[in-house]
Write a protein that holds these residues in place. Structure first.
Motif, PDB file in Angstrom:
ATOM      1  N   SER A 695      44.634  45.621  24.080  1.00 51.04           N
ATOM      2  CA  SER A 695      44.159  45.332  25.428  1.00 51.04           C
ATOM      3  C   SER A 695      42.664  45.058  25.358  1.00 51.04           C
ATOM      4  O   SER A 695      42.031  45.203  24.291  1.00 51.04           O
ATOM      5  N   TRP A 696      42.081  44.703  26.486  1.00 53.20           N
ATOM      6  CA  TRP A 696      40.649  44.404  26.535  1.00 53.20           C
ATOM      7  C   TRP A 696      40.146  44.526  27.968  1.00 53.20           C
ATOM      8  O   TRP A 696      40.930  44.525  28.917  1.00 53.20           O
ATOM      9  N   PHE A 697      38.838  44.682  28.101  1.00 55.42           N
ATOM     10  CA  PHE A 697      38.217  44.615  29.414  1.00 55.42           C
ATOM     11  C   PHE A 697      36.822  44.018  29.277  1.00 55.42           C
ATOM     12  O   PHE A 697      36.199  44.092  28.212  1.00 55.42           O
ATOM     13  N   ALA A 698      36.350  43.424  30.360  1.00 54.51           N
ATOM     14  CA  ALA A 698      35.053  42.740  30.340  1.00 54.51           C
ATOM     15  C   ALA A 698      34.338  42.958  31.667  1.00 54.51           C
ATOM     16  O   ALA A 698      34.985  43.109  32.714  1.00 54.51           O
ATOM     17  N   ARG A 699      33.000  42.969  31.604  1.00 60.70           N
ATOM     18  CA  ARG A 699      32.181  43.103  32.806  1.00 60.70           C
ATOM     19  C   ARG A 699      31.065  42.070  32.789  1.00 60.70           C
ATOM     20  O   ARG A 699      30.554  41.713  31.740  1.00 60.70           O
ATOM     21  N   PHE A 700      30.692  41.645  33.989  1.00 64.09           N
ATOM     22  CA  PHE A 700      29.528  40.769  34.139  1.00 64.09           C
ATOM     23  C   PHE A 700      28.753  41.228  35.353  1.00 64.09           C
ATOM     24  O   PHE A 700      29.325  41.512  36.415  1.00 64.09           O
ATOM     25  N   ASN A 701      27.417  41.305  35.209  1.00 68.34           N
ATOM     26  CA  ASN A 701      26.570  41.751  36.299  1.00 68.34           C
ATOM     27  C   ASN A 701      25.378  40.804  36.429  1.00 68.34           C
ATOM     28  O   ASN A 701      24.748  40.448  35.424  1.00 68.34           O
ATOM     29  N   THR A 714      25.776  41.071  42.032  1.00 68.83           N
ATOM     30  CA  THR A 714      27.216  40.861  41.920  1.00 68.83           C
ATOM     31  C   THR A 714      27.701  41.494  40.625  1.00 68.83           C
ATOM     32  O   THR A 714      27.102  41.298  39.571  1.00 68.83           O
ATOM     33  N   ARG A 715      28.783  42.251  40.704  1.00 69.86           N
ATOM     34  CA  ARG A 715      29.376  42.884  39.531  1.00 69.86           C
ATOM     35  C   ARG A 715      30.863  42.547  39.496  1.00 69.86           C
ATOM     36  O   ARG A 715      31.592  42.780  40.466  1.00 69.86           O
ATOM     37  N   VAL A 716      31.288  41.989  38.378  1.00 69.31           N
ATOM     38  CA  VAL A 716      32.672  41.556  38.204  1.00 69.31           C
ATOM     39  C   VAL A 716      33.255  42.277  36.996  1.00 69.31           C
ATOM     40  O   VAL A 716      32.601  42.381  35.955  1.00 69.31           O
ATOM     41  N   MET A 717      34.485  42.783  37.140  1.00 70.44           N
ATOM     42  CA  MET A 717      35.155  43.463  36.032  1.00 70.44           C
ATOM     43  C   MET A 717      36.602  43.021  35.957  1.00 70.44           C
ATOM     44  O   MET A 717      37.266  42.858  36.987  1.00 70.44           O
ATOM     45  N   TYR A 718      37.076  42.784  34.740  1.00 69.25           N
ATOM     46  CA  TYR A 718      38.492  42.487  34.530  1.00 69.25           C
ATOM     47  C   TYR A 718      39.031  43.386  33.433  1.00 69.25           C
ATOM     48  O   TYR A 718      38.416  43.509  32.362  1.00 69.25           O
ATOM     49  N   ARG A 719      40.135  44.053  33.709  1.00 65.08           N
ATOM     50  CA  ARG A 719      40.811  44.877  32.713  1.00 65.08           C
ATOM     51  C   ARG A 719      42.121  44.207  32.347  1.00 65.08           C
ATOM     52  O   ARG A 719      42.963  43.929  33.211  1.00 65.08           O
ATOM     53  N   PHE A 733      41.558  42.808  38.381  1.00 63.45           N
ATOM     54  CA  PHE A 733      40.286  42.121  38.603  1.00 63.45           C
ATOM     55  C   PHE A 733      39.567  42.784  39.774  1.00 63.45           C
ATOM     56  O   PHE A 733      40.168  43.007  40.838  1.00 63.45           O
ATOM     57  N   ILE A 734      38.278  43.107  39.595  1.00 66.78           N
ATOM     58  CA  ILE A 734      37.502  43.783  40.639  1.00 66.78           C
ATOM     59  C   ILE A 734      36.155  43.090  40.797  1.00 66.78           C
ATOM     60  O   ILE A 734      35.508  42.732  39.805  1.00 66.78           O
ATOM     61  N   THR A 735      35.706  42.932  42.036  1.00 72.83           N
ATOM     62  CA  THR A 735      34.389  42.359  42.322  1.00 72.83           C
ATOM     63  C   THR A 735      33.663  43.236  43.333  1.00 72.83           C
ATOM     64  O   THR A 735      34.213  43.579  44.386  1.00 72.83           O
ATOM     65  N   ASN A 736      32.414  43.607  43.019  1.00 72.56           N
ATOM     66  CA  ASN A 736      31.545  44.338  43.945  1.00 72.56           C
ATOM     67  C   ASN A 736      30.335  43.463  44.274  1.00 72.56           C
ATOM     68  O   ASN A 736      29.822  42.742  43.405  1.00 72.56           O
ATOM     69  N   LEU A 737      29.879  43.562  45.505  1.00 77.44           N
ATOM     70  CA  LEU A 737      28.792  42.707  45.983  1.00 77.44           C
ATOM     71  C   LEU A 737      27.803  43.556  46.776  1.00 77.44           C
ATOM     72  O   LEU A 737      28.213  44.454  47.525  1.00 77.44           O
ATOM     73  N   ASP A 756      34.985  46.346  45.913  1.00 76.04           N
ATOM     74  CA  ASP A 756      36.296  45.703  45.790  1.00 76.04           C
ATOM     75  C   ASP A 756      36.437  44.595  46.841  1.00 76.04           C
ATOM     76  O   ASP A 756      37.272  44.648  47.751  1.00 76.04           O
ATOM     77  N   LEU A 757      35.583  43.591  46.688  1.00 79.77           N
ATOM     78  CA  LEU A 757      35.459  42.505  47.662  1.00 79.77           C
ATOM     79  C   LEU A 757      36.801  41.865  48.010  1.00 79.77           C
ATOM     80  O   LEU A 757      37.103  41.607  49.181  1.00 79.77           O
ATOM     81  N   PHE A 758      37.648  41.607  47.023  1.00 81.70           N
ATOM     82  CA  PHE A 758      38.911  40.912  47.256  1.00 81.70           C
ATOM     83  C   PHE A 758      40.101  41.869  47.377  1.00 81.70           C
ATOM     84  O   PHE A 758      41.250  41.427  47.385  1.00 81.70           O
ATOM     85  N   ASN A 759      39.815  43.182  47.463  1.00 85.68           N
ATOM     86  CA  ASN A 759      40.858  44.191  47.664  1.00 85.68           C
ATOM     87  C   ASN A 759      41.934  44.101  46.577  1.00 85.68           C
ATOM     88  O   ASN A 759      43.138  44.161  46.848  1.00 85.68           O
ATOM     89  N   THR A 760      41.491  43.959  45.328  1.00 84.15           N
ATOM     90  CA  THR A 760      42.418  43.763  44.208  1.00 84.15           C
ATOM     91  C   THR A 760      42.456  44.943  43.241  1.00 84.15           C
ATOM     92  O   THR A 760      43.092  44.836  42.191  1.00 84.15           O
ATOM     93  N   ARG A 761      41.807  46.030  43.590  1.00 81.87           N
ATOM     94  CA  ARG A 761      41.800  47.196  42.692  1.00 81.87           C
ATOM     95  C   ARG A 761      43.140  47.926  42.826  1.00 81.87           C
ATOM     96  O   ARG A 761      43.260  48.953  43.494  1.00 81.87           O
ATOM     97  N   LYS A 762      44.129  47.401  42.158  1.00 76.18           N
ATOM     98  CA  LYS A 762      45.486  47.947  42.228  1.00 76.18           C
ATOM     99  C   LYS A 762      46.067  48.051  40.821  1.00 76.18           C
ATOM    100  O   LYS A 762      45.855  47.180  39.992  1.00 76.18           O
ATOM    101  N   ARG A 763      46.797  49.125  40.600  1.00 73.87           N
ATOM    102  CA  ARG A 763      47.504  49.288  39.336  1.00 73.87           C
ATOM    103  C   ARG A 763      48.932  48.791  39.511  1.00 73.87           C
ATOM    104  O   ARG A 763      49.685  49.331  40.311  1.00 73.87           O
ATOM    105  N   GLU A 764      49.277  47.773  38.757  1.00 69.93           N
ATOM    106  CA  GLU A 764      50.623  47.218  38.794  1.00 69.93           C
ATOM    107  C   GLU A 764      51.270  47.404  37.431  1.00 69.93           C
ATOM    108  O   GLU A 764      50.754  46.919  36.424  1.00 69.93           O
ATOM    109  N   ASN A 765      52.398  48.115  37.412  1.00 65.36           N
ATOM    110  CA  ASN A 765      53.044  48.338  36.127  1.00 65.36           C
ATOM    111  C   ASN A 765      54.556  48.407  36.282  1.00 65.36           C
ATOM    112  O   ASN A 765      55.082  48.619  37.375  1.00 65.36           O
TER     113      ASN A 765
END
Length: 822
Positions: A695-701, A714-719, A733-737, A756-765
């Motif tokens: 697996s992997w995760f990345a952040r950009f600020n 702006t802070r963007v994170m993808y796990r 995928f998560i975005t903070n502003l 969580d600008l786009f309301n996407t902080r959800k665990r789907e499994n």
């Protein structure tokens, strides 16, 4: 090349400027000395020594360590010199021809009353400090954390992730040890996840990420250690700040940070209140099979309506006994009052998806919790060479009362209650002995004693016990005695730190209702090795090895079932053994013009890995035969985990600052078969397949200064997706502003933050359960969202404190003198 790095820890700041070009063949000398405060004779950490070459006008220098010492390499030549520390008068030193290694002795600085109000309480930007055994991330002026909590802070630290339920992981591994100011704390309380959500972000100064801990640290935590450092005042006079937050969903908070310091005492405090609603939701769809053929379906929708009132207060007093020693007493208090309602809508379908029944289950749980902690620290800087003795005493008490009423289709079904009391006592001794100029020996002892009693009562709607008594009570005791020694030295550009730690563990678990006693005692040795090499002024390597362990917590050992859900229960396993892990870490860091780049390779080998495993039991629920998912922690086979990570910072201008990180990891676990005997005597066999996944995760600020001095962050994170022995998790995928504006001549700051600008902080499994013959038994598709999108407005006002934007160029160097810091 010229670089300015503003490094501010609470009320101290130092500035790094241009270094000599590493390609020059100029021979170097080492400049040493110590900086103290004139009145109290206390050492000044992060004071800056600035060297200016008389001919070339090159500027270089370094900062002092915890004991006020500095050690700086410089090319031979004639220099103008001065010592700076914010809030103190700059002290010029005589011009000197540095032709050989030189000790400048002890340099005393006097306070400058006119500059005391120019202190910047929060760093202008987040920074990273590299140590031999850790990385330090200064929280800094991170606007996306305004109005947030400790979980939000950790989720913004490279290498760290916080999932939808609040579980913290380091490099993808959830077994991470969390400390407060270097010690276990009542701030974490009985439930670490909930406690981190109640600790405000404004109280945090920095986070230490320790992936290769030295022997000074506890061996607990196979992934490593996260050490949260809280803010403390150190500036003479009375000063402080007040911050308020309002938000949607409904959120109100107010807090103060007050500090008063004289030449003899330092009084500091943090007070706060927070009210918060925490709406959340989950969806689960179960497909159940019989002999490989679909037998029925079940759909569960849960809605969480949480209300939380939290009060916290801490007050501390540091008293300077004499010029070299001080004693600090701190009291912490937290009161939490929660009212949580979880509504579970369940629908039952046959194989043709025809509705056969439904059920509405509502759990109304209230929680009344109190945490207190008393701590005393004695510090004695025995001499000016760095010899030091510290003694820490700590007593913590946590109490929680959690009554819950459960209704099914409008009728009172259960009346539950859980009362948990826990006390912890800690004694820690640390001694540092410098040997020669560049070596250091450390010795220490720690005793950490915990006693816990939990009484869980389950009654039906009439208050009578069920036929199968689900109530339980436990007494849990865990005593840990540790001893360590470590030796470090620096030889030119090469540093090393060798350590050995021994931990004696005594665990007693008494199941009161069952009159069963379970005891586990073991003594283990934990070696640590850390190397560092400075290739030149801009490039350095680190290499570390550490042996770690994971002890099962008391809730993992308690075999009785939870009652939050009738169809999805958790129970502990009193036969759990600790997990042992050997960790290897190779790191590299470089500075190239306006870039700061870091890279790491790591490998971990673990035995008796603890992992939750789910099985299916058929139970009669309100007259309906239902497959109930039961999860329990088990010791699985060995696990191998390896990966790499990159971090980068790029500041192309004063108005644009960018940073990014990327982490990739792969893990492998052998196949395992779990055989369990159900309460009705039926044996349930669950095969677990071999896991060989990645697996992997990345952040950009990014942080950009807009017109009118409005700052936009702006802070963007993808796990990335990840699979384990029973489930497959999708990516997230998560975005903070955030937008920030300073007001009232920089005495106040207003921050608008969208988490969580786009309301996407959800665990789907998706979870797959198989029978022992390999046939598929059940598929569970689930979506879980602990907290929905949050919008908040934060206002901070500082009194007797100015938010100073710049300092004069003060030189730069790596002479931090903390090569062996633990």
């Amino acid at each position: 090349m010229k670089k300015i790095l503003f490094l501010l820890l609470l009320f101290s700041i130092s500035t790094f400027a241009q270094r000599p070009d590493s390609r020059e063949n100029t021979s170097k000398i080492t400049l040493t000395g110590k900086v103290i405060e004139t009145s109290t004779k206390q050492p000044l950490e992060y004071a800056t020594l600035v060297l200016t070459h008389v001919k070339t006008k090159r500027v270089l220098g370094g900062v002092t360590d915890l004991q006020g010492n500095f050690s700086i390499e410089a090319p031979k030549g004639v220099y103008d010199m001065k010592v700076e520390f914010i809030g103190f008068k700059t002290k010029p030193l005589p011009q000197k021809n540095l032709a050989e290694n030189t000790n400048l002795g002890t340099i005393a600085l006097s306070e400058d009353a006119e500059k005391l109000d120019e202190v910047e309480i929060i760093a202008e930007k987040s920074t990273v400090e590299i140590r031999l055994d850790k990385k330090i991330y200064n929280v800094g002026k991170d606007m996306t954390l305004k109005g947030g909590n400790a979980s939000d802070v950790l989720d913004n630290v490279p290498s760290v992730n916080v999932d939808a339920e609040g579980a913290v992981s380091l490099r993808g591994n959830e077994n991470v040890r969390i400390l407060i100011d270097g010690k276990p704390s009542a701030l974490v309380g009985l439930s670490g996840t909930d406690a981190l959500r109640n600790l405000p972000a404004d109280a945090i100064e920095k986070v230490e990420v320790i992936t290769s801990p030295s022997a000074r640290y506890d061996a607990e935590g196979t992934a490593g250690i996260l050490n949260i450092i809280l803010r403390k005042g150190k500036i003479t006079g009375f000063n402080g700040s007040v911050n308020t937050t309002i938000g949607h969903p409904e959120q109100y908070a107010i807090g103060t940070n007050l500090n008063f310091r004289t030449k003899k005492i330092n009084l500091f405090s943090n007070l706060g209140y927070r009210y918060r609603k925490g709406p959340g939701n989950s969806e689960s769809f179960f497909t159940n099979f019989e002999n490989g053929i679909i037998d029925n379906y079940r759909k569960e929708d849960r809605i969480f309506d949480r209300k939380s009132n939290n009060y916290n207060a801490s007050i501390g007093l540091e008293y300077y006994l004499n010029q070299k020693s001080s004693i600090t007493g701190t009291f912490f208090y937290r009161k939490s009052e929660d009212d949580d309602v979880a509504t579970n809508y369940t629908e039952f379908f046959d194989a043709n998806r025809t509705l056969t029944g439904n059920q509405t289950r509502i759990e109304n749980e209230k929680e009344d919790g109190t945490d207190t902690q008393y701590s005393i620290n004695y510090t004695n800087n025995i001499d000016d060479k760095g010899q030091k003795l510290t003694v820490d005493l700590q007593y913590s008490d946590s109490k929680q009362n959690e009554p819950a009423l459960i209704t099914v289709d409008g009728d009172l079904s259960e009346q539950n209650s859980q009362i948990t009391n826990s006390t912890s006592k800690l004694l820690q001794l640390d001694y540092v002995l410098p040997i020669g100029k560049n070596s250091q020996l450390e010795l220490g002892h720690k005793a950490d004693l915990q006693d816990l009693h939990s009484d869980f009562k389950v009654r039906d709607g009439n208050g009578d016990p069920f036929d199968r008594d689900l109530s339980n009570a436990i007494d849990f005791r865990q005593d840990i005695y540790a001893f360590y020694a470590q030796f470090g030295s620096k030889i030119n550009k090469f540093s090393y730190l060798f350590g050995l730690r021994s931990e004696i563990t005594e665990i007693d678990l008494y199941l009161i209702n069952e009159d069963l006693f379970n005891e586990k005692n073991y003594t283990k040795w934990f070696p640590t090795i850390n190397f560092g090499y400075e290739l030149n002024d801009n490039d350095n390597f680190t290499l570390g090895y550490a042996k770690r362990l994971r002890r099962p917590r008391h809730w993992f050992l308690n075999p009785f079932e939870s009652r939050s859900s009738a169809t999805n229960v958790f129970r502990g396993n009193p036969d759990l053994n600790p997990t042992y892990t050997s960790s290897y870490d190779l790191g590299y860091n470089t500075r190239i013009s306006k870039f700061n780049l870091g890279a790491s390779l790591y490998y971990q080998y673990s035995t008796d890995v603890i992992q939750r495993v789910s099985i299916l039991e058929e139970r009669n629920i309100n007259g309906i035969e239902t497959d109930v998912t039961v999860s329990q922690p088990l010791n699985l086979n060995d696990e191998q985990r390896y990966g790499f990570e990159f971090t980068s910072n790029f500041n192309p201008s004063k108005k644009v600052r960018l940073s990014a990180s990327f982490n990739y990891f792969k893990f492998k676990t052998d196949a395992f078969t779990y055989v369990y005997t159900a309460p009705d005597g039926q044996q349930v066999t669950t095969p677990l397949n071999e896991v060989n996944e990645s697996s992997w995760f990345a952040r950009f600020n990014s942080r950009i200064t807009l017109p009118a001095k409005i700052e936009w962050q702006t802070r963007v994170m993808y796990r990335g997706p990840q699979d384990d022995a029973q489930s497959s998790r999708k990516g997230m995928f998560i975005t903070n502003l955030a937008f920030s504006k300073d007001l009232f001549k920089d005495k106040a700051t207003l921050v608008l933050n969208v988490s969580d600008l786009f309301n996407t902080r959800k665990r789907e499994n998706t979870t797959y359960l198989y029978e022992d013959n390999g046939d598929l038994k059940s598929i569970n598709d689930g979506i879980f969202q602990w907290r929905e999108r949050q919008i908040s407005l934060n206002f901070t006002y500082r009194f007797n404190q100015k938010k100073k934007q710049e300092r004069p160029n003060s030189g730069g160097g790596d002479g931090n003198g903390e090569e062996f810091s633990g």
